[in-house]
Design an enzyme around this catalytic site. Structure first.
Site, PDB file in Angstrom:
ATOM      1  N   ARG B  83       0.854  -1.189   0.000  1.00 24.23           N
ATOM      2  CA  ARG B  83       0.000   0.000   0.000  1.00 24.23           C
ATOM      3  C   ARG B  83       0.883   1.230   0.000  1.00 24.23           C
ATOM      4  NH1 ARG B  83      -5.090  -0.001   3.363  1.00 24.23           N
ATOM      5  NH2 ARG B  83      -5.528   1.598   1.823  1.00 24.23           N
ATOM      6  N   GLN B 195     -15.823   1.703   6.306  1.00 21.97           N
ATOM      7  CA  GLN B 195     -15.157   1.508   7.591  1.00 21.97           C
ATOM      8  C   GLN B 195     -15.971   2.078   8.750  1.00 21.97           C
ATOM      9  OE1 GLN B 195     -13.639   2.583   4.844  1.00 21.97           O
ATOM     10  NE2 GLN B 195     -11.562   1.825   4.657  1.00 21.97           N
ATOM     11  N   ASP B 235      -3.275   8.910   7.709  1.00 25.05           N
ATOM     12  CA  ASP B 235      -2.433   7.886   7.097  1.00 25.05           C
ATOM     13  C   ASP B 235      -1.027   8.409   6.844  1.00 25.05           C
ATOM     14  OD1 ASP B 235      -5.392   7.257   6.290  1.00 25.05           O
ATOM     15  OD2 ASP B 235      -4.267   5.381   6.273  1.00 25.05           O
ATOM     16  N   ASN B 245      -5.579  11.529   4.806  1.00 21.91           N
ATOM     17  CA  ASN B 245      -6.395  10.541   5.523  1.00 21.91           C
ATOM     18  C   ASN B 245      -7.412   9.979   4.543  1.00 21.91           C
ATOM     19  OD1 ASN B 245      -7.152   9.183   8.000  1.00 21.91           O
ATOM     20  ND2 ASN B 245      -8.966  10.480   8.059  1.00 21.91           N
TER      21      ASN B 245
END
Lengths: 356, 356
Positions: B83, B195, B235, B245
């Site tokens: 990722r 999420q 992130d 993010n």
């Protein structure tokens, strides 16, 4: 093809069931007041202009069964209660009532059906005129960005599915396509109900290039410079230019302002609530939690299935609309041209509505 | 319970499969480099801090199989490629490499597993410290709004599922719950992957009142005055305080600013990319279209099913993150306290990172 047509026997309307699109293209025959009211409530028909036209036809059908004053009142009350936000519903019922109330009961049903038909044709003409007014906006923007397609972002569905022909927000896009202005449309998914998939289906049928994004992607799109203009519809426009539209619209408007991208709402005069001083006067419909938690689609075996994305006990709040303040709009595209989003702007185009 | 634990035999890690939550609570055993890389790629484990810790354990497992320099390089390259956006991944691999490279191959696996365990405990301590720093913010806000629960809005999942314990954005919420400050959490669904349903599940387990909304609802929530503070994770944080993010975060930040509501990101130092001058240096992961078009959930018969909400030929763009400019943040909640979102703010708390 239109999302609502009068049945050939004149005793019903046939609608395209929008709850089953884009998976199935199914027509449903509606004969009674209750069937029409239910179709509006469950969003088998949706989009502010189409809701108004459908309600007008529903009232005409109701008057076939009971043309008395009591019947008229029951029918208008039933239809008015289906959805609170789109002002076209009230507008259509008021206009129909004004037309039929003065005449004897025996003549009401036929008169009502004729009036509903007239309203439908006027709405089509309004959408076409919105298309031309918006086309001028798109042409000007395209001229300033030569050599590549104009990138339009839209939220929800404000195409012909939401009206009868052309649509409101999509009317300028379809007109652009007709006259050879290259356009690509970013289509917001529009959770919870996913009307973006309807928009993608519509645009696909018309051969307009488009890409669907999650509603959450707008910030990224604008920051990357991938959007030239935003076009959305409206469920109710207040007298000061505040625009109530599908929930999420106001977030797109904020992101557009941040990026310096012009944001337009497109709506016929039938979507303007001349009695609403501003957006705070507009009721926001709250809908069922299952719109978020239950999703319908096509299973692996090709059959339609429904699933839950969350346990049934999860608490959910589901407002269906939000208000975009007039200050965030570059203009409101109407059948009389592009109005500044302000009382003064609307007054210039619709002076008769501001008569003392 | 933690979303990642070392197996009792020491030869694997066991993860909570987050792709199956909230429908099923299933643990999965990961023994090999490939299994760990696949779990990160498919988001069975997710959340920037947890991705870092999982990668560290994956490297330790890989070194059991091949402790040579070539094995170390292959493992770090494989894990780094899973990722692109969460900087914790690179941070964890760099730290592990620095620890194991100097020692003989035969000693590397044991040393690596010990180092991964240390990193995990440090991450837990950091989250707990973030919780205390954020709790002070929540206490101050609650004091200014007595008599009702404090309304927090969060986007995505930045709770213990995304870390190991407490979480980042949710750590202050859990600490508030522990010390008796009443809090209610608005949970964005967070399309495309939803999420928010993980966050709702987490909060439900902890008894924290919460309500899920579509991502599109934020404009309405703020306009109605229903949000007191926004707390999100990150992130990757750039040196100037720009926060990358989950996609959609920047829209929430714009709506919060418009409403005058403070917006905080919470992140440990391991999520700060000290080499990124600003948000434009952060790569944004593009993920598969099926995340939007295919949805998994529980069917009417209780079994897990997958369905398509759109035909397979629909064009989709699916960015996974966006950048919220530092100017929109009230602060960044770190394990050393709340930093102003600026190079100066981060320098005050982390001076060693700004040494000449």
């Amino acid at each position: 093809v239109r999302p609502l047509v009068l049945a050939t026997d004149g005793r019903a309307v046939e609608i395209l069931d929008q709850a089953r699109l884009p998976h199935e293209v199914a027509r449903v025959r509606l004969e009674s007041l209750e069937q029409v009211a239910n179709a509006i409530r469950t969003m088998q028909v949706r989009g502010a202009p189409l809701i108004g036209i459908t309600a007008a036809h529903g009232l005409a059908l109701a008057l076939r069964a009971d043309p008395t004053d009591a019947g008229l009142e029951h029918a208008t009350a039933t239809l008015a209660a289906t959805r609170p936000t789109a002002v076209n519903l009230r507008w259509a019922l008021d206009r129909m009532t004004a037309a039929v109330r003065p005449v004897p009961a025996a003549e009401r049903a036929a008169l009502a059906m004729a009036e509903a038909g007239r309203m439908a044709e006027e709405e089509v003409a309004a959408c076409r005129a919105i298309g031309d007014a918006g086309l001028a906006v798109l042409r000007a923007l395209a001229a300033s960005r030569p050599g590549r397609p104009l990138d339009v972002l839209t939220h929800c569905n404000a195409g012909w599915l939401a009206t009868l022909e052309y649509g409101t927000a999509l009317a300028p896009v379809y007109r652009a396509r007709e006259v050879g202005v290259d356009v690509h449309v970013w289509v917001d998914e529009t959770r919870p109900r996913g009307q973006g998939w309807l928009t993608a289906w519509e645009l696909g049928q018309a051969g307009v290039p488009h890409t669907v994004v999650a509603d959450t992607a707008a910030g990224w799109l604008f920051r990357e410079g991938l959007v030239d203009v935003v076009l959305v519809g409206a469920d109710r426009v207040a007298r000061n230019g505040d625009v109530c539209n599908k929930v999420g619209t106001s977030l797109v408007a904020l992101a557009a302002r941040e990026a310096g991208v012009p944001f337009y709402a497109a709506a016929p005069a039938s979507s303007v609530d001349w009695a609403a001083a501003d957006g705070s006067a507009i009721p926001i419909e709250q809908r069922d939690a299952t719109e978020l938690t239950c999703i319908r689609g096509r299973g692996a075996d090709g059959r339609m299935v429904q699933l839950r994305v969350a346990p049934p006990e999860v608490a959910v709040m589901n407002p269906a609309f939000d208000v975009t303040p007039a200050a965030l709009l570059a203009g409101i595209v109407t059948e009389r041209g592009v109005a500044r989003a302000s009382a003064g702007g609307l007054r210039t185009l619709f002076p008769e509505r501001f008569a003392p």
